[in-house]
Design a protein around this motif. Structure first.
Motif, PDB file in Angstrom:
ATOM      1  N   UNK A   1       0.836  -1.159   0.176  1.00 38.64           N
ATOM      2  CA  UNK A   1      -0.077   0.052   0.079  1.00 38.64           C
ATOM      3  C   UNK A   1       0.772   1.471  -0.018  1.00 38.64           C
ATOM      4  N   UNK A   2       2.076   1.313   0.415  1.00 41.03           N
ATOM      5  CA  UNK A   2       2.954   2.453   0.716  1.00 41.03           C
ATOM      6  C   UNK A   2       3.367   2.779  -0.732  1.00 41.03           C
ATOM      7  N   UNK A   3       3.206   1.913  -1.778  1.00 45.02           N
ATOM      8  CA  UNK A   3       3.514   2.233  -3.103  1.00 45.02           C
ATOM      9  C   UNK A   3       2.712   3.300  -3.614  1.00 45.02           C
ATOM     10  N   UNK A   4       1.190   3.370  -3.266  1.00 45.86           N
ATOM     11  CA  UNK A   4       0.594   4.470  -3.677  1.00 45.86           C
ATOM     12  C   UNK A   4       0.694   5.710  -3.582  1.00 45.86           C
ATOM     13  N   UNK A   5       1.532   5.986  -2.547  1.00 44.45           N
ATOM     14  CA  UNK A   5       1.918   7.267  -2.010  1.00 44.45           C
ATOM     15  C   UNK A   5       3.029   7.773  -2.977  1.00 44.45           C
TER      16      UNK A   5
ATOM     17  N   UNK B   1       2.713   2.361 -13.350  1.00 43.49           N
ATOM     18  CA  UNK B   1       2.826   3.747 -13.227  1.00 43.49           C
ATOM     19  C   UNK B   1       2.618   4.682 -14.635  1.00 43.49           C
ATOM     20  N   UNK B   2       2.945   5.847 -14.318  1.00 43.19           N
ATOM     21  CA  UNK B   2       2.244   6.897 -15.226  1.00 43.19           C
ATOM     22  C   UNK B   2       3.199   6.969 -16.654  1.00 43.19           C
ATOM     23  N   UNK B   3       4.331   7.258 -16.632  1.00 35.98           N
ATOM     24  CA  UNK B   3       5.239   7.255 -17.478  1.00 35.98           C
ATOM     25  C   UNK B   3       6.843   6.706 -17.140  1.00 35.98           C
ATOM     26  N   UNK B   4       7.474   6.603 -18.190  1.00 37.50           N
ATOM     27  CA  UNK B   4       8.729   5.982 -18.252  1.00 37.50           C
ATOM     28  C   UNK B   4       9.713   6.872 -17.303  1.00 37.50           C
ATOM     29  N   UNK B   5       9.355   8.210 -17.490  1.00 38.45           N
ATOM     30  CA  UNK B   5      10.137   9.289 -16.753  1.00 38.45           C
ATOM     31  C   UNK B   5      10.248   8.911 -15.193  1.00 38.45           C
ATOM     32  N   UNK B   6       9.345   8.428 -14.931  1.00 37.35           N
ATOM     33  CA  UNK B   6       9.043   8.425 -13.516  1.00 37.35           C
ATOM     34  C   UNK B   6       9.957   7.073 -12.958  1.00 37.35           C
ATOM     35  N   UNK B   7      10.457   6.234 -13.885  1.00 32.61           N
ATOM     36  CA  UNK B   7      11.067   4.967 -13.462  1.00 32.61           C
ATOM     37  C   UNK B   7      11.952   5.115 -12.253  1.00 32.61           C
ATOM     38  N   UNK B   8      13.158   5.951 -12.304  1.00 34.33           N
ATOM     39  CA  UNK B   8      13.860   6.048 -11.329  1.00 34.33           C
ATOM     40  C   UNK B   8      13.224   6.216  -9.880  1.00 34.33           C
ATOM     41  N   UNK B   9      12.350   7.098  -9.810  1.00 29.82           N
ATOM     42  CA  UNK B   9      11.536   7.141  -8.473  1.00 29.82           C
ATOM     43  C   UNK B   9      10.669   6.163  -8.206  1.00 29.82           C
ATOM     44  N   UNK B  10      10.225   5.150  -9.000  1.00 30.98           N
ATOM     45  CA  UNK B  10       9.477   3.909  -8.825  1.00 30.98           C
ATOM     46  C   UNK B  10      10.272   3.055  -8.386  1.00 30.98           C
ATOM     47  N   UNK B  11      11.543   2.726  -9.298  1.00 26.16           N
ATOM     48  CA  UNK B  11      12.553   1.814  -8.843  1.00 26.16           C
ATOM     49  C   UNK B  11      13.126   1.758  -7.324  1.00 26.16           C
ATOM     50  N   UNK B  12      13.412   3.169  -6.966  1.00 25.83           N
ATOM     51  CA  UNK B  12      13.794   3.530  -5.580  1.00 25.83           C
ATOM     52  C   UNK B  12      12.714   3.182  -4.582  1.00 25.83           C
ATOM     53  N   UNK B  13      11.435   3.609  -4.676  1.00 23.55           N
ATOM     54  CA  UNK B  13      10.324   3.218  -4.007  1.00 23.55           C
ATOM     55  C   UNK B  13      10.176   1.706  -3.733  1.00 23.55           C
ATOM     56  N   UNK B  14      10.235   0.889  -4.964  1.00 20.69           N
ATOM     57  CA  UNK B  14      10.020  -0.568  -4.844  1.00 20.69           C
ATOM     58  C   UNK B  14      11.210  -1.121  -4.074  1.00 20.69           C
ATOM     59  N   UNK B  15      12.335  -0.845  -4.259  1.00 21.66           N
ATOM     60  CA  UNK B  15      13.694  -1.260  -3.550  1.00 21.66           C
ATOM     61  C   UNK B  15      13.591  -1.163  -1.895  1.00 21.66           C
ATOM     62  N   UNK B  16      13.093   0.079  -1.782  1.00 20.27           N
ATOM     63  CA  UNK B  16      12.895   0.598  -0.434  1.00 20.27           C
ATOM     64  C   UNK B  16      11.930  -0.411   0.186  1.00 20.27           C
ATOM     65  N   UNK B  17      10.936  -0.492  -0.384  1.00 19.74           N
ATOM     66  CA  UNK B  17       9.843  -1.339   0.028  1.00 19.74           C
ATOM     67  C   UNK B  17      10.220  -2.973   0.305  1.00 19.74           C
ATOM     68  N   UNK B  18      10.833  -3.501  -0.549  1.00 18.87           N
ATOM     69  CA  UNK B  18      11.063  -4.793  -0.830  1.00 18.87           C
ATOM     70  C   UNK B  18      12.425  -5.049   0.241  1.00 18.87           C
ATOM     71  N   UNK B  19      13.173  -4.097   0.370  1.00 17.13           N
ATOM     72  CA  UNK B  19      14.295  -4.239   1.187  1.00 17.13           C
ATOM     73  C   UNK B  19      13.878  -4.331   2.780  1.00 17.13           C
ATOM     74  N   UNK B  20      12.674  -3.655   2.953  1.00 21.69           N
ATOM     75  CA  UNK B  20      12.092  -3.427   4.520  1.00 21.69           C
ATOM     76  C   UNK B  20      11.147  -4.642   4.602  1.00 21.69           C
TER      77      UNK B  20
END
Length: 106
Positions: free
Chosen positions: A3-7, A86-105
């Motif tokens: 659910x954190x990803x939606x933020x 997600x909305x556009x490929x330009x957001x990929x870096x932000x999305x990857x960071x959030x996913x890694x942070x989530x899965x790491x925790x």
């Protein structure tokens, strides 16, 4: 957990999918939307399996699919796959960071 990803700005929805194709958790997806998303996960698993066989590689980090509905990131989490749309490929870096942070925790 997911659910954190939606933020994260740009994330439309996410789903954690088991090896048998069952949705373990989802956010931002209705039951009607889940069907097509699972097709992407199944196709992604097939592509990844084929690449691993041909490249003689055991692991993988992520797979980005840029489809008509927008980009989708598939990320392994144990034997499950986290799908993040997600909305556009330009957001990929932000999305990857959030996913890694989530899965790491997790």
């Amino acid at each position: 957990m997911i659910g954190e990803l939606l933020s994260v700005r740009g994330v439309r929805h996410a789903a954690l999918v088991a090896p048998d194709g069952q949705v373990v958790a989802k956010v931002g997806l209705s039951d009607e939307q889940t069907g097509p998303e699972l097709t992407l996960v199944a196709a992604g698993r097939a592509v990844i399996g084929s690449l691993q066989t041909n490249l003689k590689s055991g692991g993988w980090q992520e797979l980005l699919l840029d489809v008509d509905g927008g980009p989708v990131l598939l990320t392994p989490h144990g034997d499950q796959i986290l799908l993040t749309a997600f909305d556009e490929v330009a957001s990929l870096g932000r999305i990857r960071f959030a996913v890694r942070r989530l899965l790491g925790s997790a």
